[in-house]
Design a protein around this motif. Structure first.
Motif, PDB file in Angstrom:
ATOM      1  N   TYR A 285       0.850  -1.186   0.000  1.00 23.30           N
ATOM      2  CA  TYR A 285       0.000   0.000   0.000  1.00 23.30           C
ATOM      3  C   TYR A 285       0.889   1.241   0.000  1.00 23.30           C
ATOM      4  O   TYR A 285       1.879   1.289   0.721  1.00 23.30           O
ATOM      5  CB  TYR A 285      -0.885   0.004   1.254  1.00 23.30           C
TER       6      TYR A 285
ATOM      7  N   GLY B 121      -6.597   5.241   3.114  1.00 20.42           N
ATOM      8  CA  GLY B 121      -5.636   4.820   4.131  1.00 20.42           C
ATOM      9  C   GLY B 121      -5.463   3.333   4.338  1.00 20.42           C
ATOM     10  O   GLY B 121      -4.526   2.912   4.999  1.00 20.42           O
ATOM     11  N   GLU B 122      -6.370   2.518   3.822  1.00 23.44           N
ATOM     12  CA  GLU B 122      -6.247   1.080   4.124  1.00 23.44           C
ATOM     13  C   GLU B 122      -6.680   0.200   2.958  1.00 23.44           C
ATOM     14  O   GLU B 122      -7.321  -0.827   3.162  1.00 23.44           O
ATOM     15  CB  GLU B 122      -7.037   0.733   5.392  1.00 23.44           C
TER      16      GLU B 122
ATOM     17  N   TYR C 196      -6.128  -3.415   3.392  1.00 22.61           N
ATOM     18  CA  TYR C 196      -6.941  -4.127   4.377  1.00 22.61           C
ATOM     19  C   TYR C 196      -8.317  -4.493   3.805  1.00 22.61           C
ATOM     20  O   TYR C 196      -9.086  -5.188   4.440  1.00 22.61           O
ATOM     21  CB  TYR C 196      -7.161  -3.263   5.620  1.00 22.61           C
TER      22      TYR C 196
END
Lengths: 217, 302
Positions: free
Chosen positions: B166, B225-226, B229
């Motif tokens: 990422y 941001g993720e 995930y």
């Protein structure tokens, strides 16, 4: 006193110790200048000088888990080789940050946090440990609390604690202030309970923010 | 050269896999792949990914690098490259424009010598539990002309791992290093083709599978941001038994719903996908174009 509260988390964190250049053990929580740096990063400041008069408190919210990893560092002295360092990293750290500041940008910070915005890329101690989430909790009025009481954040090491059976205390010497050249100006010892349950204190300056009691770093 | 400055925040999700290889050995752990015993997940440092990109940029574009890969003292490097100041360093070296640098100068503090990189990557992590293996081999040469015996060699490797990286590109830091869209295109190309080109013995069979760059609109100071995930591996096999990308599906429904909720902030999605990787939304197989049909898409091709 107005306090902004937000949670910050990431897959990894590494907060270096200010009193040695050789140890690569991470601190279990971000020191005050790191939190100021994080706030500055959200606001778009290139250094933290303007933030020096702010108040910061940190609560450790996730169990402390660590990972060791070898890293090659560049040798800056003329020996023509790499330095191998074993780094200790924090795994999946989560902190609650309490932030109070008498400045017009305080409310700009609140707006940025409410909208999930940051100007620069926020990270936890090392640029590659980019923050996963920043969650705004709220803006609250802090009111003073008279000890004895419980404290939910990391407290100063000289705080008078209520003796409790079987409590395991962790004391850490942590950078409190740095100058513009990132040189150490002041360190303070902080204390928290290893099981992260609230500390019972008999003295000191404690503030109540929402349902939590905090001590400024 | 600097015609098209980076003006938008963007996020990068890069997924590649390795077979019978050591994606990133730990020098202090007998060069075993970096591994988290608690989760049985493998990880790869950002430095490894940046090395792949740097090597590609130097080999194919003849770009000047600050971090050349040789063990060189920064002072000497400054002299070799005839770097006069930080601005000059940014102009000369594409890797400083991308990743930033610390350029030590005598009698200056940290703030005058470090340039924050607009492009930052997290450690890459395997999207599933990974089996670790030690494979023994025989060394090619004997130690001296008299000796007839050759020694054994041990290779630490993983039979299979699908790894997700990422990254964020920050437009405000980009303004400082004068990063251009052309530089970012080269970065993406370096990630994709550079990963394919890793053909040393320990890095055989590296294959890029998915590269996404979510470009936000100009003026947006938000990023999710993720991204890493929000994807996960679906397979009938146990994680440790996976040996090929065709044995799994990449479930992207959380990623799709997150990005759709940010739709108004997103300008476009740039992407490259390997046909061998199957995407699924709530278990249903779909093409990338179908999954992200609500967004303006730009296919990356090299």
């Amino acid at each position: 006193m107005e306090v902004i509260v937000f949670d910050v988390s990431g897959p990894f964190g590494l907060f270096r110790r200010g009193y040695t250049t050789t140890s690569s053990y991470t601190l279990p929580f971000p020191p005050r200048p790191t939190v100021l740096g994080l706030v500055g990063c959200i606001l778009g400041y290139r250094d933290i000088q303007r933030l020096q008069n702010a108040n910061v408190a940190v609560q450790i919210k996730s169990p402390l888990k660590f990972l060791r990893m070898g890293t090659n560092f560049v040798e800056t002295k003329d020996r023509g080789s790499r330095v191998r360092i074993s780094l200790q990293l924090l795994k999946e750290p989560l902190y609650r940050i309490f932030f109070s500041w008498e400045d017009e940008d305080f409310y700009r910070l609140e707006n940025l946090l409410r909208n999930g915005e940051t100007i620069f890329t926020p990270y936890l101690g090392v640029a590659s440990f980019i923050v996963r989430r920043i969650d705004f909790v709220g803006r609250f009025k802090a009111v003073p609390v008279e000890p004895p009481c419980e404290v939910h954040t990391v407290a100063r090491g000289d705080t008078k604690l209520v003796p409790e059976p079987g409590q395991f205390l962790v004391y850490e010497k942590v950078t409190r202030q740095m100058n513009e050249n990132r040189e150490l100006i002041e360190s303070v010892v902080y204390v928290f309970k290893k099981d992260l349950s609230p500390l019972k204190v008999e003295g000191g300056e404690v503030w109540k923010v929402a349902d939590q009691n905090i001590v400024w770093m | 050269m600097r015609v098209n400055p980076v003006k938008n925040r963007s996020e990068i999700l890069f997924i590649y896999d390795v077979k019978w290889a050591n994606p990133n050995g730990d020098p202090l752990d007998e060069n075993r792949p970096r591994f988290d015993d608690e989760t049985s997940k493998l990880f790869v440092t950002d430095v490894r990914l940046k090395r792949t990109v740097r090597d590609y940029l130097a080999d194919y574009y003849n770009e000047t690098l600050w971090v050349s890969g040789e063990a060189e003292v920064p002072d000497k490097r400054v002299k070799t490259l005839k770097i006069e100041n930080l601005e000059d360093a940014c102009q000369k070296c594409i890797d400083i424009r991308l990743f930033g640098a610390v350029i030590p100068q005598k009698k200056s503090g940290a703030s005058e010598t470090s340039i924050v990189g607009p492009v930052q990557f997290r450690y890459g992590t395997s999207l599933h539990r990974v089996k670790m293996m030690t494979v023994q081999g025989t060394a090619a040469f004997a130690t001296s002309s008299e000796s007839k015996q050759r020694s054994f060699r041990e290779d630490q490797l993983v039979p299979y791992a699908l790894i997700a990286f990422y990254g964020v590109v920050n437009q405000h830091s980009a303004a400082v290093t004068k990063l251009t869209e052309e530089d970012v295109s080269k970065l993406l190309e370096g990630m994709w083709i550079g990963t394919k080109n890793l053909i040393t013995r320990s890095k055989m069979e590296h294959n890029p599978r998915l590269l996404m760059r979510v470009v936000y609109k100009e003026g947006v100071n938000y990023h999710c941001g993720e991204l890493d995930y929000l994807v996960r591996v679906l397979s009938e096999k146990e994680d440790e038994e996976l040996r090929d990308v065709r044995e799994l599906k990449l479930e992207v429904s959380p990623l799709v719903s997150s990005l759709e909720s940010l739709k108004e902030k997103i300008e476009r999605i740039e992407y490259a996908i390997d046909p061998a990787l199957t995407l699924s939304v709530n278990g249903e197989e779909k093409t990338f174009e179908n999954v992200f049909s609500e967004f303006p898409l730009k296919k990356l091709g090299w």
